[in-house]
Design a protein around this motif. Structure first.
Motif, PDB file in Angstrom:
ATOM      1  N   ILE A 187       0.842  -1.205   0.000  1.00 38.18           N
ATOM      2  CA  ILE A 187       0.000   0.000   0.000  1.00 38.18           C
ATOM      3  C   ILE A 187       0.874   1.251   0.000  1.00 38.18           C
ATOM      4  N   LYS A 188       1.948   1.245   0.791  1.00 38.35           N
ATOM      5  CA  LYS A 188       2.855   2.409   0.814  1.00 38.35           C
ATOM      6  C   LYS A 188       3.510   2.597  -0.553  1.00 38.35           C
ATOM      7  N   THR A 190       2.313   1.704  -3.445  1.00 37.48           N
ATOM      8  CA  THR A 190       1.287   2.179  -4.365  1.00 37.48           C
ATOM      9  C   THR A 190       1.043   3.681  -4.173  1.00 37.48           C
ATOM     10  N   HIS A 191       1.010   4.143  -2.918  1.00 32.14           N
ATOM     11  CA  HIS A 191       0.796   5.558  -2.648  1.00 32.14           C
ATOM     12  C   HIS A 191       1.995   6.394  -3.098  1.00 32.14           C
ATOM     13  N   ASN A 192       3.182   5.875  -2.971  1.00 28.51           N
ATOM     14  CA  ASN A 192       4.383   6.598  -3.385  1.00 28.51           C
ATOM     15  C   ASN A 192       4.471   6.722  -4.900  1.00 28.51           C
ATOM     16  N   ASN A 193       3.954   5.722  -5.615  1.00 31.16           N
ATOM     17  CA  ASN A 193       3.985   5.740  -7.088  1.00 31.16           C
ATOM     18  C   ASN A 193       2.937   6.682  -7.666  1.00 31.16           C
ATOM     19  N   VAL A 194       1.917   6.994  -6.868  1.00 31.01           N
ATOM     20  CA  VAL A 194       0.827   7.857  -7.367  1.00 31.01           C
ATOM     21  C   VAL A 194       1.206   9.279  -7.270  1.00 31.01           C
TER      22      VAL A 194
END
Length: 194
Positions: A187-188, A190-194
Motif C-alpha cells: 500500500i505504501k 502504491t501511494h508513493n507511485n501515485v
C-alpha cells in the motif's frame, strides 16, 4: 439527529426485550428448581450463565462510545463470580483460586488485548488475527498447560497435543503478521507511485 433518536429507541427496545427474556427464563428456572427440589441448586447454573450473557451484551447496546470496553468489563465482572459459583455448587472444592482464577485472568487478558487489536482502526486486521492466534494458541495454551500441571502436581511438559497446537499457532500467527506487513508495504509503495 433524527437518525440517532431512531437508533437509540431501537436499542432501548432491544435492551428491554433481552432483559425481559432473561428475567422470564430466570424466574422459570428458579420456580421449576424449587418445585422439584424444595431448594435452589441446579437453577443457579443457567441463571448465572444468563447474567454473564446479559452483562456482556447490554453494554454494547446502551453505550454510544466504548462499546467494546463495556463488553469486556461486563464479561469480566460476571464471569469470575460465575466460575466461583460453579465451585460452590460442585462437590469438589478448592480449585477456584489455584486453577480457575489464573486461567480466567490469562484468558481475559488475551481477550482484552485481542479486542483492542481488532478495534484499533490504525492496525491492519491481519495483524490483529495474527496477534490473537499467538495470544490464545501459544501464550494462553502454554500458560494453561503450566497451571493445570501445577494444580495436578504433574510435570507433563512434553504433551504432544499442546506442543503441536502451540507450533501450528505460532506458524499461523507469523503468516498473518507477515501478510499484514507485506500488505502495508504494498500500500505504501502504491501511494508513493501515485
Amino acid at each position: 439527529m433524527d437518525k440517532l433518536k431512531v437508533v437509540t429507541k431501537k436499542n432501548d427496545r432491544t435492551v428491554f426485550i433481552i432483559t425481559i427474556i432473561v428475567l422470564l427464563i430466570t424466574i422459570f428456572c428458579l420456580i421449576i428448581n424449587y418445585s422439584i427440589d424444595n431448594s435452589i441448586n441446579w437453577s443457579l447454573y443457567p441463571v448465572g450463565g444468563l447474567i454473564v450473557i446479559w452483562a456482556t451484551l447490554i453494554p454494547m447496546l446502551i453505550l454510544k462510545k466504548y462499546k467494546v470496553l463495556g463488553l469486556f468489563v461486563g464479561l469480566t465482572i460476571t464471569l469470575i463470580p460465575f466460575i466461583f459459583l460453579v465451585q460452590y455448587q460442585v462437590s469438589v472444592k478448592g480449585w477456584f483460586v489455584p486453577l480457575a482464577l489464573p486461567i480466567l485472568i490469562l484468558s481475559l487478558l488475551a481477550f482484552g488485548i485481542s479486542l483492542i487489536a481488532f478495534t484499533n482502526k490504525k492496525l491492519n486486521k491481519f495483524y490483529a488475527v495474527g496477534l490473537t492466534i499467538f495470544l490464545f494458541g501459544v501464550i494462553v495454551n502454554y500458560g494453561v498447560g503450566i497451571i493445570v500441571n501445577r494444580f495436578l502436581n504433574e510435570n507433563n511438559v512434553l504433551d504432544i497435543f499442546r506442543v503441536t497446537t502451540i507450533s501450528i499457532s505460532f506458524i499461523l500467527s507469523l503468516i498473518f503478521i507477515f501478510t499484514a506487513y507485506f500488505k502495508r508495504k504494498e500500500i505504501k509503495r502504491t501511494h508513493n507511485n501515485v
